[in-house]
Design an enzyme around this catalytic site. Structure first.
Site, short mmCIF file in Angstrom:
data_model
loop_
_atom_site.label_atom_id
_atom_site.label_comp_id
_atom_site.label_asym_id
_atom_site.label_seq_id
_atom_site.Cartn_x
_atom_site.Cartn_y
_atom_site.Cartn_z
N LYS A 1 0.89 -1.09 0.11
CA LYS A 1 0.07 0.02 -0.07
C LYS A 1 0.95 1.01 -0.08
O LYS A 1 1.45 1.47 0.87
CB LYS A 1 -0.92 0.04 1.32
CG LYS A 1 -1.85 1.08 0.87
CD LYS A 1 -2.73 1.62 2.34
CE LYS A 1 -1.88 2.92 3.00
NZ LYS A 1 -1.78 3.86 2.29
N GLY B 1 -4.70 4.88 4.92
CA GLY B 1 -4.08 3.95 5.93
C GLY B 1 -4.96 3.20 6.71
O GLY B 1 -5.18 1.99 6.82
N GLU C 1 -8.22 2.80 6.33
CA GLU C 1 -8.87 1.73 5.35
C GLU C 1 -8.10 0.65 4.83
O GLU C 1 -7.93 -0.66 5.38
CB GLU C 1 -9.79 2.46 4.10
CG GLU C 1 -10.66 3.45 4.91
CD GLU C 1 -11.29 4.51 3.77
OE1 GLU C 1 -12.08 5.38 4.30
OE2 GLU C 1 -11.10 4.34 2.74
N GLY D 1 -4.85 0.29 4.41
CA GLY D 1 -3.92 -0.07 5.36
C GLY D 1 -4.02 -0.98 6.67
O GLY D 1 -3.57 -2.09 6.77
N GLU E 1 10.36 0.59 10.13
CA GLU E 1 11.25 1.85 9.92
C GLU E 1 10.49 3.09 10.23
O GLU E 1 9.54 3.54 9.52
CB GLU E 1 12.00 1.85 8.53
CG GLU E 1 12.55 0.71 8.13
CD GLU E 1 13.93 0.54 8.41
OE1 GLU E 1 14.39 1.22 9.18
OE2 GLU E 1 14.61 -0.53 8.09
N CYS F 1 13.29 10.75 7.08
CA CYS F 1 13.27 10.32 8.54
C CYS F 1 14.86 10.37 8.96
O CYS F 1 15.28 10.45 10.22
CB CYS F 1 12.93 8.83 8.52
SG CYS F 1 13.70 8.06 7.04
N GLU G 1 9.73 15.18 15.97
CA GLU G 1 10.15 15.19 14.41
C GLU G 1 9.30 15.99 13.75
O GLU G 1 7.91 16.10 13.89
CB GLU G 1 9.96 13.89 14.26
CG GLU G 1 10.34 13.56 12.60
CD GLU G 1 9.99 11.99 12.22
OE1 GLU G 1 9.01 11.59 12.27
OE2 GLU G 1 10.98 11.58 11.59
P1 NAP Z 1 2.24 7.69 8.44
O1 NAP Z 1 1.29 8.82 8.82
O2 NAP Z 1 2.67 6.80 9.59
O3 NAP Z 1 2.09 6.91 7.02
C1 NAP Z 1 3.01 6.06 6.70
C2 NAP Z 1 1.83 5.05 5.80
O4 NAP Z 1 0.85 4.22 6.86
C3 NAP Z 1 0.93 5.47 4.95
O5 NAP Z 1 0.77 4.89 3.82
C4 NAP Z 1 -0.30 5.72 5.77
O6 NAP Z 1 -1.58 5.85 5.01
C5 NAP Z 1 -0.30 4.36 6.35
N1 NAP Z 1 -1.20 4.30 7.73
C6 NAP Z 1 -1.59 5.35 8.41
N2 NAP Z 1 -2.54 4.68 9.47
C7 NAP Z 1 -2.59 3.40 9.18
C8 NAP Z 1 -3.11 2.53 9.99
N3 NAP Z 1 -3.98 2.83 10.98
N4 NAP Z 1 -2.93 1.27 9.48
C9 NAP Z 1 -2.17 0.95 8.23
N5 NAP Z 1 -1.61 1.87 7.68
C10 NAP Z 1 -1.77 3.18 8.25
O7 NAP Z 1 3.71 8.33 8.04
P2 NAP Z 1 3.83 9.88 6.98
O8 NAP Z 1 3.46 10.95 7.89
O9 NAP Z 1 2.99 9.60 5.83
O10 NAP Z 1 5.40 9.87 6.67
C11 NAP Z 1 6.27 10.50 7.58
C12 NAP Z 1 6.76 9.47 8.77
O11 NAP Z 1 7.54 8.34 8.34
C13 NAP Z 1 7.81 10.05 9.58
O12 NAP Z 1 7.79 9.76 11.17
C14 NAP Z 1 9.20 9.56 8.96
O13 NAP Z 1 10.24 9.78 9.96
C15 NAP Z 1 8.89 8.25 8.74
N6 NAP Z 1 9.78 7.63 7.80
C16 NAP Z 1 10.53 6.71 8.16
C17 NAP Z 1 11.63 6.17 7.25
C18 NAP Z 1 12.63 5.44 7.74
O14 NAP Z 1 12.97 4.52 7.11
N7 NAP Z 1 12.78 4.98 9.14
C19 NAP Z 1 11.61 6.62 6.05
C20 NAP Z 1 10.67 7.59 5.47
C21 NAP Z 1 9.86 7.98 6.39
P3 NAP Z 1 -2.20 7.36 4.22
O15 NAP Z 1 -1.91 6.94 2.79
O16 NAP Z 1 -3.62 7.40 4.61
O17 NAP Z 1 -1.30 8.25 5.13
#
Ligand code: NAP
Ligand code: MG
Length: 498
Positions: free
Chosen positions: A184, A216, A218, A220, A258, A293, A393
């Protein structure tokens, strides 16, 4: 007659409507859609199926039925398909990079590097899979061996910041190891992954890779809860990562995570090439418009060099060109959405109210033709490690500079954070560099060059930054079971019955 350059969206060859890739076909039982919007201009780019429980059910079923055939496919053939995918990415890199620039607002020069790195990932795991060994030991009258077996259907969820790399980090090792995938992508960044799906559908057997766009909560959540998904892999925020870990615990399936970061970047007083380190410090926080990140968002500058270093850093920040994602002179472009833009501006406000010293940037500017976008000049604050802007963050171009003097206090502060993803340090003293690398609680430490990621070196977090290592041969271990088989040349002589 005058010829006109086609609009960027036309150049990118985007479709008007995107469907999920399920079982080798782009089709869906769902009629609801969401829109892909250009975050710089506000232009509508395409409509995308809002993947539902029904799409996830179909995608997991397709992955499940494709699994036995894919697991039995010789690894050399699986590798050849991954290499072919890498070739196709390289051949179409300009188009894919343009799609990401339009979809997430990052500058084309960066998104081009993303896709090149993604192609490298597919090639890396194609090679790693053919040398991925189990274990064996000769025993009296036979041999004990451990075989690596793929796990089954893998559910993978990725964020929006670097979609090409995130998709590759997830799919390359899972496929190389013989698993089938339901991926996804993020609702803010689905287009390049769905375009990649078109190439994938021409290279891989149906059902081996399934891509379901959607929200996410839905698509996800349905994916993480599905009883036939046997491993979960997630990149995103720590908060959602915790939900994924709970979903894995409920069904007792392995999870790799991650998550977020707030990485320290440490300048020692013995450095000589100050200009190079200023450049590194700016790159560390502002590449990817700060939406990384890995960003080096806390810069620790030693007292003895502070007064030389800081004017150069301020001048460097002031030279950063903030502009259109499509302008080749742009260094920093627009944030991924209005929501993310407002969040970053709110944090800049919090910094000011907390009493941090704003030394450069921090304001939203208008970029002609892109008035819709949140273009924020990278903010340079002098503050304390305990400040909210230094602890939380932000995921935008906001740097907290912390002045240091005592080594032990600086290390305690560098580690004084919930995250532990990466760290940078600058010194000419190799013993000091290695001692400091040992002292830092971070999955990656870069000495004298930030963000120096080398294919094959592990990438993963400590503490709230998650667990599991990607980017390296060991990642294949996360996507395989180890099965122990013990073989004797002939049945053991009777020994048990009286
Ligand atoms: P996020 O809100 O956690 O979303 C990440 C993914 O999870 C999206 O595809 C999101 O769907 C999905 N999601 C949200 N709620 C969910 C649920 N209840 N069940 C299943 N999936 C769900 O993160 P973001 O704000 O988009 O991205 C930024 C974050 O990612 C930052 O914290 C960053 O540090 C982290 N990051 C980490 C790395 C690493 O390698 N460590 C790399 C890149 C980013 P939607 O499409 O609805 O948003
Ligand atoms: Mg999101």
């Amino acid at each position: 007659m005058t010829t006109q350059t086609p609009a960027p969206a036309a150049q990118a060859g985007l479709s008007e409507r995107y469907q999920p890739l399920i079982g080798g076909r782009f089709a869906s039982p769902t009629t609801e859609t969401f829109a892909a919007i250009n975050p710089a201009t506000g232009a509508h780019l395409a409509d995308i199926t809002r993947g539902s429980q029904a799409d996830i059910t179909d995608a997991v079923a397709a992955a499940k039925s494709a699994f036995p055939g894919w697991a039995a496919t010789p690894v050399e053939q699986r590798s050849a398909m991954l290499v072919e995918l890498a070739r196709v990415i390289d051949a179409n890199i300009d188009r894919l990079a343009l799609i990401d620039a339009l979809d997430i607002g990052r500058r084309v020069s960066e998104t081009t590097i993303d896709h090149a790195r993604a192609a490298d990932q597919y090639r890396f795991f194609a090679a790693a899979a053919v040398t991925h060994a189990g274990w064996n030991r000769s025993i009296a009258g036979g041999i004990a061996i451990a075989k690596r077996e793929p796990i089954g259907v893998v559910g993978q969820i990725i964020p929006w910041n670097v979609p090409a790399i995130m998709a590759a980090f997830k799919m390359a090792p899972a496929l190389a190891a013989g698993n089938t995938v339901v991926l996804k992508p993020d609702e803010n960044a689905s287009l390049s992954t769905l375009e990649l799906g078109k190439y994938i559908s021409e290279i891989f057997p149906p059902g081996v890779v399934n891509i379901v766009p959607g929200l996410g909560e839905e698509a996800g959540a349905a994916l993480t809860a599905h009883p036939d998904v046997q491993k979960l892999a997630f990149t995103g925020s720590t908060e959602v990562g915790r939900l994924i870990a709970h979903a894995g615990a409920d069904r007792l399936v392995p999870v790799s995570l991650e998550l977020g970061g707030k990485s320290p970047n440490i300048v020692f007083p013995d450095v000589t090439d100050v200009d190079a380190i200023v450049d590194n410090a700016a790159f560390a926080v502002a590449h990817c418009n700060g939406q990384s990140c890995l960003a080096g968002t806390r810069l620790f500058v030693h007292d003895d060099i502070y007064d030389t270093f800081m004017p150069k850093l301020v001048a460097g920040f002031e030279r950063i060109v903030v502009g259109s994602p499509l302008d080749p002179t742009t260094v920093v472009s627009c944030l991924v959405s209005s929501e993310q833009g407002e969040r970053v501006l709110d944090y800049i406000d919090i910094g000011k109210k907390e009493g941090a010293d704003l030394l450069a940037g921090g304001d939203r500017i208008d970029v002609p033709g892109n008035e819709f976008g949140h273009f924020v000049r990278p903010a340079l604050f002098a503050t304390e490690n305990s400040a909210r802007i230094a602890q939380e963050e932000i995921f935008g171009p906001v740097l907290s500079v912390i002045r240091w003097n005592d080594y032990d206090t600086m290390i305690a502060e560098a580690n004084g954070i919930r995250y532990g993803l990466a760290a940078g340090l600058y010194t000419n003293d190799i013993a000091n560099a290695m001692k400091t690398a040992d002292a830092l609680e971070a999955g990656s430490v870069w000495i004298n060059g930030y963000f120096n990621m080398i294919d094959g070196s592990p990438f993963g977090g400590y503490k709230d930054s998650g667990f599991g290592s990607e980017y390296c041969a060991e990642t294949l271990n996360m996507y395989t079971h180890l099965k122990s088989v013990t073989l004797l040349n002939e049945p053991v002589a009777p020994f048990f019955l009286p």
